[in-house]
Design a protein around this motif. Structure first.
Motif, PDB file in Angstrom:
ATOM      1  N   SER A   1       0.840  -1.195   0.000  1.00 55.41           N
ATOM      2  CA  SER A   1       0.000   0.000   0.000  1.00 55.41           C
ATOM      3  C   SER A   1       0.875   1.246   0.000  1.00 55.41           C
TER       4      SER A   1
ATOM      5  N   ASN B   1      -1.359  -2.269  -4.037  1.00 57.65           N
ATOM      6  CA  ASN B   1      -2.577  -1.483  -3.847  1.00 57.65           C
ATOM      7  C   ASN B   1      -2.290  -0.080  -4.383  1.00 57.65           C
TER       8      ASN B   1
ATOM      9  N   GLU C   1      -2.834   3.722  -5.835  1.00 55.47           N
ATOM     10  CA  GLU C   1      -3.657   4.830  -5.332  1.00 55.47           C
ATOM     11  C   GLU C   1      -3.927   5.931  -6.354  1.00 55.47           C
TER      12      GLU C   1
ATOM     13  N   ARG D   1      -6.924   1.133  -4.854  1.00 56.46           N
ATOM     14  CA  ARG D   1      -7.480   1.619  -3.588  1.00 56.46           C
ATOM     15  C   ARG D   1      -8.525   2.674  -3.916  1.00 56.46           C
TER      16      ARG D   1
ATOM     17  N   GLY E   1      -6.171   7.143  -2.133  1.00 56.04           N
ATOM     18  CA  GLY E   1      -7.064   6.404  -2.996  1.00 56.04           C
ATOM     19  C   GLY E   1      -7.547   7.127  -4.243  1.00 56.04           C
TER      20      GLY E   1
ATOM     21  N   ASP F   1      -9.507  -2.488  -3.300  1.00 50.67           N
ATOM     22  CA  ASP F   1      -9.308  -2.302  -1.861  1.00 50.67           C
ATOM     23  C   ASP F   1      -9.740  -0.926  -1.412  1.00 50.67           C
ATOM     24  N   CYS F   2      -9.886  -0.812  -0.102  1.00 49.78           N
ATOM     25  CA  CYS F   2     -10.141   0.492   0.506  1.00 49.78           C
ATOM     26  C   CYS F   2      -9.579   0.454   1.925  1.00 49.78           C
TER      27      CYS F   2
END
Ligand SMILES: *Cc1c(COP(=O)(O)O)cnc(C)c1O
Length: 432
Positions: free
Chosen positions: A109, A133, A135, A159, A182, A207-208
């Motif tokens: 992330s 992930n 963004e 994200r 995100g 994803d979040c």
């Protein structure tokens, strides 16, 4: 004094003494010195088990968000339990590998991954990390270029910022459209189309992560609904989504918060997933605080008592301890409230103190207006210090960072030795 301590049942008072896993904390302070972080391995494994219990029979992966506490022994504990990891830097990836973690269980992330970190994550093993992930669309392009230069395809999840209603859930801090994290919900479909068009990328998930220290189930369900809406749109556009990663953020008890147990939260999410016909999907979680927060305490010795004016003309009472904001930043940074308990209770009056560290900042406090019966030399415990404690520690004021002890089946192991001044000065260079 409270009767149930945050961190119970592993943390308990026996007579006058505060104990973690049955081990006397004042004795540990004597043996290992202060400031000292002490963790219960059993408490960490119990916290993980609460997630796993609810996920039996489901395809899933719990990825410990290691920024909460990145000490190698903590990572090793979770790696041996089959846990994956959520990382936010190349340094964290190196820690996972050093602790024996499996890169195929790592999700990467973070809003600002460098090309060097992307390369590291793609090449750290034959298959590289499990998922990036991503963004932003710009990051998709950079990752695509890096992957192509290595003749790889990078697995990606986007994200998504679910923009869960702030009016309903004011405690959410990262899932609103006005913050840096995100891809906006409205732009997500276009971003997925772009990702699917890039030959160096392979779309694998969504994803979040909506915030931290969340103490209710509802915002997680709202976020999941928003994610599933997108999954349906993206798949209708011909782009398969394999996993749904609902992030981390489950809160813990610092004082009187009553967050849902992890298995209650997970069950509610699974029920919503099933109701919407997505029960076959692999579910990922990225818990940080809820796996380690209540498993640790920070022990500190009282150095000096500095009472305010005795004639009642004002002034606060200060209890100056040997831990400071460089050891535990949460109060200074977030005005966080953390419970402070004497390791051995005194049968004496308890004046009200501001518990502060020796660092030269007015913001250097650990607790304000605490009724404590204390004397210099006493050891205090800051409770629920297992998350965002040591991992945020610094050397401000040229203070060596604390030692860390992990209790394994009642045995203390020194898992990080106290820094010394020599190691602090080692990277500095005098002018020629
Ligand atoms: C910090 C973070 C987490 C963990 O949050 P906790 O509140 O500690 O559970 C999970 N995912 C991402 C992307 C994060 O930034």
């Amino acid at each position: 004094m409270s009767t149930t301590l945050p961190g119970a049942p592993h943390l308990a008072r026996r007579g006058a003494s505060l104990q973690l896993d049955g081990v006397d904390l004042a004795a540990l302070a004597r043996d290992f010195g202060t400031p000292l972080y002490v963790y219960s391995q059993a408490a960490m494994l119990d916290a993980l088990a609460a997630y796993e219990r609810a996920l039996v029979g489901r395809r899933h992966l719990v990825c410990y968000a290691m920024k909460a506490n990145s000490s190698l022994a903590v990572l090793q504990t979770f790696a041996r339990a089959g846990c994956g990891f959520d990382i936010v830097s190349g340094g964290e990836l190196a820690r996972v590998l050093a602790a024996g973690g499996d890169p195929s269980r790592v999700v990467f992330s973070g809003v600002g991954k460098t090309p060097a970190e992307m390369r590291q994550a793609l090449t750290c093993s034959p298959t590289g990390v499990r998922c990036f992930n991503v963004e932003s669309t710009a990051e998709l392009d950079t990752l695509n270029a890096v992957a192509l230069s290595l003749d790889r395809r990078a697995p990606v999840s986007l994200r998504v910022n679910p923009d869960v209603d702030a009016g309903t859930h004011p405690y959410i801090s990262t899932g609103l459209k006005d913050n840096k994290f995100g891809v906006a919900h409205a732009q997500a479909l276009a971003a997925y189309r772009h990702a699917a068009s890039l030959p160096g990328l392979q779309v694998v998930g969504i994803d979040c992560h909506i915030g931290s220290q969340i103490t209710q189930v509802a915002p997680f369900l709202d976020a999941l609904d928003r994610l599933l809406d997108l999954v349906e749109q993206v798949e209708a556009a011909g782009i398969p989504i394999h996993h749904v990663d609902v992030g981390g953020g489950l809160g813990i008890t610092y004082s009187d918060e009553a967050p849902p147990q992890a298995d209650v939260l997970v069950s509610a999410l699974l029920q919503r997933l099933d109701e919407r016909g997505h029960g076959h999907r692999e579910l990922l979680f990225e818990p940080g605080r809820s796996l380690v927060g209540n498993a640790g305490v920070l022990l500190t010795e009282v150095l000096v008592l500095k009472p305010g004016a005795e004639d009642g003309s004002g002034g606060k009472n200060f209890c100056i301890v040997d831990a400071a904001m460089n050891d535990m930043l949460r109060p200074a940074m977030y005005e966080a409230w953390m419970q402070i308990e004497p390791c051995v209770l005194r049968d004496a009056p308890a004046p009200v103190w501001d518990v502060v560290g020796p660092v030269c900042e007015s913001g250097d406090w650990l607790g304000r207006e605490r009724a404590l019966a204390v004397q210099p030399g006493d050891v205090l415990a800051l409770l629920s210090a297992g998350a965002y404690g040591m991992s945020m520690a610094s050397n401000y004021n040229t203070r060596p960072r604390a030692a860390e002890v992990m209790l394994v089946k009642g045995q203390p192991y020194l898992v990080r030795q106290r820094e010394d001044i020599t190691s602090l000065l080692a990277s500095d260079r005098l002018l020629g």
